[in-house]
Design an enzyme around this catalytic site. Structure first.
Site, mmCIF file in Angstrom:
data_model
loop_
_atom_site.group_PDB
_atom_site.id
_atom_site.type_symbol
_atom_site.label_atom_id
_atom_site.label_comp_id
_atom_site.label_asym_id
_atom_site.label_seq_id
_atom_site.Cartn_x
_atom_site.Cartn_y
_atom_site.Cartn_z
ATOM 1 N N HIS A 20 0.843 -1.199 0.000
ATOM 2 C CA HIS A 20 0.000 0.000 0.000
ATOM 3 C C HIS A 20 0.878 1.248 0.000
ATOM 4 O O HIS A 20 1.800 1.375 0.799
ATOM 5 C CB HIS A 20 -0.916 -0.016 1.227
ATOM 6 C CG HIS A 20 -1.954 1.032 1.201
ATOM 7 N ND1 HIS A 20 -2.403 1.634 2.341
ATOM 8 C CD2 HIS A 20 -2.647 1.590 0.175
ATOM 9 C CE1 HIS A 20 -3.340 2.515 2.024
ATOM 10 N NE2 HIS A 20 -3.492 2.503 0.715
ATOM 11 N N ASP A 28 7.545 6.655 -20.577
ATOM 12 C CA ASP A 28 7.680 6.592 -22.026
ATOM 13 C C ASP A 28 9.094 6.116 -22.365
ATOM 14 O O ASP A 28 9.935 5.943 -21.482
ATOM 15 C CB ASP A 28 7.357 7.945 -22.670
ATOM 16 C CG ASP A 28 8.223 9.094 -22.171
ATOM 17 O OD1 ASP A 28 9.438 8.897 -21.928
ATOM 18 O OD2 ASP A 28 7.686 10.209 -22.029
ATOM 19 N N TRP A 121 5.635 13.688 -22.234
ATOM 20 C CA TRP A 121 4.697 13.692 -21.092
ATOM 21 C C TRP A 121 3.955 12.366 -20.964
ATOM 22 O O TRP A 121 2.822 12.319 -20.519
ATOM 23 C CB TRP A 121 3.702 14.850 -21.175
ATOM 24 C CG TRP A 121 4.357 16.185 -21.251
ATOM 25 C CD1 TRP A 121 4.981 16.854 -20.230
ATOM 26 C CD2 TRP A 121 4.503 17.004 -22.400
ATOM 27 N NE1 TRP A 121 5.499 18.037 -20.684
ATOM 28 C CE2 TRP A 121 5.215 18.155 -22.032
ATOM 29 C CE3 TRP A 121 4.102 16.871 -23.730
ATOM 30 C CZ2 TRP A 121 5.522 19.170 -22.919
ATOM 31 C CZ3 TRP A 121 4.407 17.880 -24.610
ATOM 32 C CH2 TRP A 121 5.115 19.018 -24.200
ATOM 33 N N GLY A 122 4.614 11.270 -21.300
ATOM 34 C CA GLY A 122 3.986 9.959 -21.249
ATOM 35 C C GLY A 122 4.394 9.159 -20.029
ATOM 36 O O GLY A 122 4.601 7.953 -20.130
ATOM 37 N N ASN A 123 4.541 9.816 -18.892
ATOM 38 C CA ASN A 123 4.937 9.145 -17.662
ATOM 39 C C ASN A 123 3.792 9.196 -16.658
ATOM 40 O O ASN A 123 3.103 10.208 -16.539
ATOM 41 C CB ASN A 123 6.168 9.817 -17.050
ATOM 42 C CG ASN A 123 7.311 9.901 -18.040
ATOM 43 O OD1 ASN A 123 7.601 8.948 -18.743
ATOM 44 N ND2 ASN A 123 7.946 11.059 -18.113
#
Length: 163
Positions: A20, A28, A121-123
């Site tokens: 948790h 990316d 910005w693909g993270n």
């Protein structure tokens, strides 16, 4: 041989080790990182596998309570922004500055999954969650009010417990 689910041994193991609030950073193809034991490199060639495909596979095996994306993603990469929201409609969405992904997010991630996503910005940082109802059922009390909204989202989107 497994019948279904994630076949990549390292990714399957990583999800099994998530607790948790642990962070699984999914990136990316251009994300700069040191290749240490935390890195699971799935990238094959530009665009393969894409970000959303990897996230869909992870969704099938990991409870995601919330996720963070780069602040500029909503405006500058709506495909990624909307794709992540579609895969995790029951998770709390938030943003972090790009620097967070390269500093605190990177250092704090339990594992880092590199996709072949060919985009800026693909993270996305996935924060591991819990199956709310089952988690609290062993207490002899109701789900605490602070967790009610989280549980309602689980139920609304079909993730009500361990299957």
């Amino acid at each position: 041989m497994r019948r279904n689910g994630i076949l990549n041994v390292k990714l399957s193991r990583a999800i099994s080790e998530m607790g948790h609030d642990d962070i699984l950073l999914v990136t990316d193809a251009g994300y700069p990182m040191a290749y240490d034991d935390r890195v699971i490199d799935l990238a094959l060639c530009p665009g393969v596998p894409d970000l959303v495909t990897v996230l869909r596979a992870i969704r099938q095996e990991m409870w995601v309570e919330e996720y963070h994306m780069i602040e500029d993603a909503k405006e500058n990469n709506p495909n990624a922004w909307n794709g992540v929201a579609e895969v995790f409609p029951d998770a709390k969405a938030s943003t972090r500055p790009n620097s967070w992904f390269h500093e605190d997010g990177y250092r704090g991630a339990k594992y880092i999954v590199r996709t072949g996503a060919w985009m800026p910005w693909g993270n996305v940082a996935l924060v591991s969650g819990i199956p709310v109802q089952e988690w609290f059922s062993n207490t002899g009390a109701s789900v605490p009010e602070s967790w009610t909204e989280r549980h309602e989202l689980n139920v609304k989107f079909g993730k009500v417990g361990v299957e």
